[in-house]
Design an enzyme around this catalytic site. Structure first.
Site, PDB file in Angstrom:
ATOM      1  N   GLY A  12      25.640  10.419  23.290  1.00  0.00           N
ATOM      2  CA  GLY A  12      26.968  10.730  22.741  1.00  0.00           C
ATOM      3  C   GLY A  12      27.991  10.727  23.869  1.00  0.00           C
ATOM      4  O   GLY A  12      29.000  11.425  23.818  1.00  0.00           O
ATOM      5  N   LEU A 182      27.190  31.995  25.547  1.00  0.00           N
ATOM      6  CA  LEU A 182      26.206  32.683  26.390  1.00  0.00           C
ATOM      7  C   LEU A 182      26.374  32.346  27.867  1.00  0.00           C
ATOM      8  O   LEU A 182      25.764  32.971  28.726  1.00  0.00           O
ATOM      9  CB  LEU A 182      24.790  32.337  25.925  1.00  0.00           C
ATOM     10  N   LYS A 184      29.464  32.274  29.244  1.00  0.00           N
ATOM     11  CA  LYS A 184      30.745  32.834  29.716  1.00  0.00           C
ATOM     12  C   LYS A 184      30.474  34.052  30.601  1.00  0.00           C
ATOM     13  O   LYS A 184      29.604  34.878  30.304  1.00  0.00           O
ATOM     14  CB  LYS A 184      31.620  33.206  28.518  1.00  0.00           C
ATOM     15  N   GLU A 218      42.412  32.317  17.906  1.00  0.00           N
ATOM     16  CA  GLU A 218      42.914  31.080  18.496  1.00  0.00           C
ATOM     17  C   GLU A 218      44.340  30.851  18.019  1.00  0.00           C
ATOM     18  O   GLU A 218      44.636  31.072  16.842  1.00  0.00           O
ATOM     19  CB  GLU A 218      42.030  29.879  18.110  1.00  0.00           C
ATOM     20  N   HIS A 242      28.509  32.025  18.084  1.00  0.00           N
ATOM     21  CA  HIS A 242      29.099  32.666  19.264  1.00  0.00           C
ATOM     22  C   HIS A 242      29.236  34.191  19.119  1.00  0.00           C
ATOM     23  O   HIS A 242      28.814  34.947  19.994  1.00  0.00           O
ATOM     24  CB  HIS A 242      30.490  32.094  19.558  1.00  0.00           C
ATOM     25  N   ARG A 333      35.687  39.686  13.636  1.00  0.00           N
ATOM     26  CA  ARG A 333      36.776  38.924  13.005  1.00  0.00           C
ATOM     27  C   ARG A 333      37.130  37.703  13.822  1.00  0.00           C
ATOM     28  O   ARG A 333      37.063  37.726  15.056  1.00  0.00           O
ATOM     29  CB  ARG A 333      37.984  39.808  12.754  1.00  0.00           C
ATOM     30  N   ARG A 346      35.753  45.400  21.607  1.00  0.00           N
ATOM     31  CA  ARG A 346      36.394  46.706  21.692  1.00  0.00           C
ATOM     32  C   ARG A 346      35.394  47.754  21.207  1.00  0.00           C
ATOM     33  O   ARG A 346      34.980  47.726  20.049  1.00  0.00           O
ATOM     34  CB  ARG A 346      37.603  46.698  20.765  1.00  0.00           C
ATOM     35  N   LEU A 377      38.652  50.555  30.584  1.00  0.00           N
ATOM     36  CA  LEU A 377      38.330  51.720  29.775  1.00  0.00           C
ATOM     37  C   LEU A 377      39.612  52.506  29.562  1.00  0.00           C
ATOM     38  O   LEU A 377      40.252  52.922  30.527  1.00  0.00           O
ATOM     39  CB  LEU A 377      37.296  52.573  30.518  1.00  0.00           C
TER      40      LEU A 377
HETATM   41  C1  BG6 Z   1      33.509  25.784  19.378  1.00  0.00           C
HETATM   42  C2  BG6 Z   1      34.174  25.649  18.037  1.00  0.00           C
HETATM   43  O1  BG6 Z   1      32.132  25.985  19.221  1.00  0.00           O
HETATM   44  O2  BG6 Z   1      34.080  26.862  20.073  1.00  0.00           O
HETATM   45  C3  BG6 Z   1      35.664  25.481  18.189  1.00  0.00           C
HETATM   46  O3  BG6 Z   1      33.636  24.539  17.341  1.00  0.00           O
HETATM   47  C4  BG6 Z   1      36.236  26.586  19.040  1.00  0.00           C
HETATM   48  O4  BG6 Z   1      36.319  25.448  16.931  1.00  0.00           O
HETATM   49  C5  BG6 Z   1      35.454  26.725  20.330  1.00  0.00           C
HETATM   50  O5  BG6 Z   1      37.594  26.271  19.312  1.00  0.00           O
HETATM   51  C6  BG6 Z   1      35.900  27.916  21.137  1.00  0.00           C
HETATM   52  O6  BG6 Z   1      35.347  27.854  22.412  1.00  0.00           O
HETATM   53  P1  BG6 Z   1      36.148  28.418  23.668  1.00  0.00           P
HETATM   54  O7  BG6 Z   1      35.201  28.285  24.794  1.00  0.00           O
HETATM   55  O8  BG6 Z   1      37.376  27.595  23.797  1.00  0.00           O
HETATM   56  O9  BG6 Z   1      36.459  29.848  23.329  1.00  0.00           O
END
Ligand code: BG6
Length: 483
Positions: A12, A182, A184, A218, A242, A333, A346, A377
């Site tokens: 890909g 994972l 980050k 976002e 995530h 959320r 939080r 904190l």
């Molecule tokens: C991806 C999603 O897995 O993660 C996206 O498909 C999202 O929609 C992205 O924007 C967010 O990742 P990051 O690292 O930018 O927070």
């Protein structure tokens, strides 16, 4: 110690993910000295491109923090990086790929090949590539590792099918299911923070904690990705993977060791203790035009179904049926097209008893994953001076202040390196994946059925649907000025 003479193949290679994430991550590792110059990288995709054309596509996405010094690194990196154009379902291209790999390994006198395959592919071609790869380029006498990208299925049934199709091809130890959260920095810090600090560790339970919130915001909509997003929705896109991973690391018990299986055993244990998500306690939304009319609604995106009920915002609440967490709501959320971009955890502590004090704001531990990573904190202290009052202040670890001299790798850099070293700690195990789909599938079926209420519209650039504050309050969150 660096692994020498490794082969890395990106399937890909001409796609978006490879261009924006995979190749730049490989370059980042190379630039910082974590990818040996003896490595060979091969991109593989259907697009008819020359090697130079591939390089030109990748180049704008490479980071060069050291200026001119990095220009040479880019040249060296491209010298290591070839491209093969081939079909995904016929033998021809794979035979050429295998030829290239074997010629390289012979020229380096390698007795035990080490091949890493990265599948940055859409689900439709995923399986044929896995099959061809096993048939024609698998290192029988060496190490083969395969990194697979999400989506791993669309629901429990399809995820199980994918699993069943892959299982005869690769051993679990050869598969690296990537969830880039994972990798980050602040997500990786959850284990050391929780288990390495007595004061946090001893209060990390229902006796002290009132609720936990995991939020993902976002500031942009689907912008061009609507075609992909429309059948996915925010729950599958970021929550089932995530954010659930974050929840798991936040709530699991202490693993016996840093060994990948010990960590993943604990993750699975807590996932098994999660109560089913209640369909009656969710808030779902879809973004509408911005108030000033300059930003489009979700449905304005021409790549989505005209009457799509796709959910671009969701708030859910989890409960964990175990001794540590009984009765503590965990609110998750996530939303697109909101007022800011932020990923944050939080942890809100319980109130201290009143008596000598009037009610004081509860302590809150905030772990900001991005942007501007921080752990702080919020706690109460005497207002300085001749005053009897208290006020809320912060114990603040903001990374850019404290760790400004450190290189903080991108998530993909971390994870590709882990895969090169064979470390599974930050990859999703098969049973973990299965449970996560088991948990989310009933909710997804409900949201996508006619029984569910239509998602509430919220303006592009807002906090989310109108009922959000009420939702948070209902689920135990005390508003302290920020949420
Ligand atoms: C991806 C999603 O897995 O993660 C996206 O498909 C999202 O929609 C992205 O924007 C967010 O990742 P990051 O690292 O930018 O927070």
């Amino acid at each position: 110690s660096f692994e020498k003479n490794t082969i890395i193949v990106i399937f890909g290679a001409s796609g978006d993910l490879a261009k924006k994430k995979t190749f730049p991550a490989l370059f980042g590792l190379f630039r910082e000295g974590y990818l040996d110059p003896s490595t060979k990288i091969v991109g593989y995709a259907r697009s008819k491109l020359t090697k130079e054309e591939l390089h030109a596509k990748i180049e704008p996405h490479l980071k060069k923090p050291h200026g001119e010094k990095d220009d040479q690194k880019v040249k060296d990196f491209f010298n290591m990086t070839n491209y093969i154009s081939g079909q995904y379902d016929t033998d021809e291209g794979y035979l050429q790929l295998n030829d290239e790999i074997e010629t390289f390994e012979k020229s380096r006198n390698i007795s035990k090949p080490h091949r890493l395959f990265y599948l940055a592919l859409p689900p439709s071609v995923f399986l044929p590539v896995a099959q061809q790869l096993k048939k024609l380029v698998y290192a029988t006498d060496g190490i083969t590792r395969v990194i697979v990208e999400k989506p791993f299925g669309h629901d429990l049934q399809s995820a199980r099918k994918l699993q069943a199709d892959l299982a005869p091809l690769f051993k679990e130890e050869e598969i690296f299911r990537i969830d880039h959260y994972l990798g980050k920095e602040l997500v990786k810090n959850l284990i050391p923070l929780r288990f390495g600090n007595k004061f946090l560790n001893s209060s990390w339970n229902k006796n002290s904690i009132q609720n936990i919130q995991i939020s993902f915001k976002e500031p942009f909509g689907t912008e061009g990705r609507g075609g992909y997003f429309d059948s996915i929705g925010i729950v599958r896109d970021v929550m089932q993977n995530h954010l659930l991973q974050i929840l798991t690391l936040l709530t699991m018990d202490r693993p016996i060791s840093f060994n990948a299986e010990d960590i993943r055993d604990e993750k699975v244990k807590v996932l098994k203790s999660l109560a089913p998500i209640s369909n009656d306690n969710i808030l779902i939304g879809q973004y509408d035009k911005s108030i000033d009319g300059t930003k489009p609604s979700y449905l304005d995106d021409e790549t989505v179904k005209p009457d799509s009920k796709c959910v671009t915002f969701a708030a859910l609440t989890f409960h964990i049926n175990n001794d540590r967490w009984d009765g503590v709501p965990i609110i998750m959320r996530a939303g697109k097209a909101l007022d800011s971009g932020k990923v944050e955890i939080r942890v809100q502590y319980k109130n201290i008893p009143t008596g000598m004090f009037n009610t004081m704001p509860n302590n809150e531990l905030v772990i900001r994953v991005q942007p501007n990573p921080a752990v702080y904190l919020k706690f109460n202290a005497k207002t300085p001076g001749l005053s009897d009052t208290t006020s809320v202040t912060d114990l603040d670890l903001t990374y850019e202040n404290r760790y400004s001299d450190f290189w903080i790798p991108e998530a993909y850099e971390v994870l590709i390196r882990d895969a090169l070293l064979g470390d599974h700690s930050n990859f999703v195990r098969d049973d973990e994946l299965d449970i996560s789909w088991k948990l989310f599938t009933p909710l997804l079926n409900y949201i996508e059925s006619s029984e569910a209420p239509a998602p509430s519209l919220y303006p592009y650039g807002s906090r989310g649907p109108e009922g959000l504050s009420e939702y948070l309050k209902k689920n135990g969150f005390d508003y302290n000025g920020t949420e």
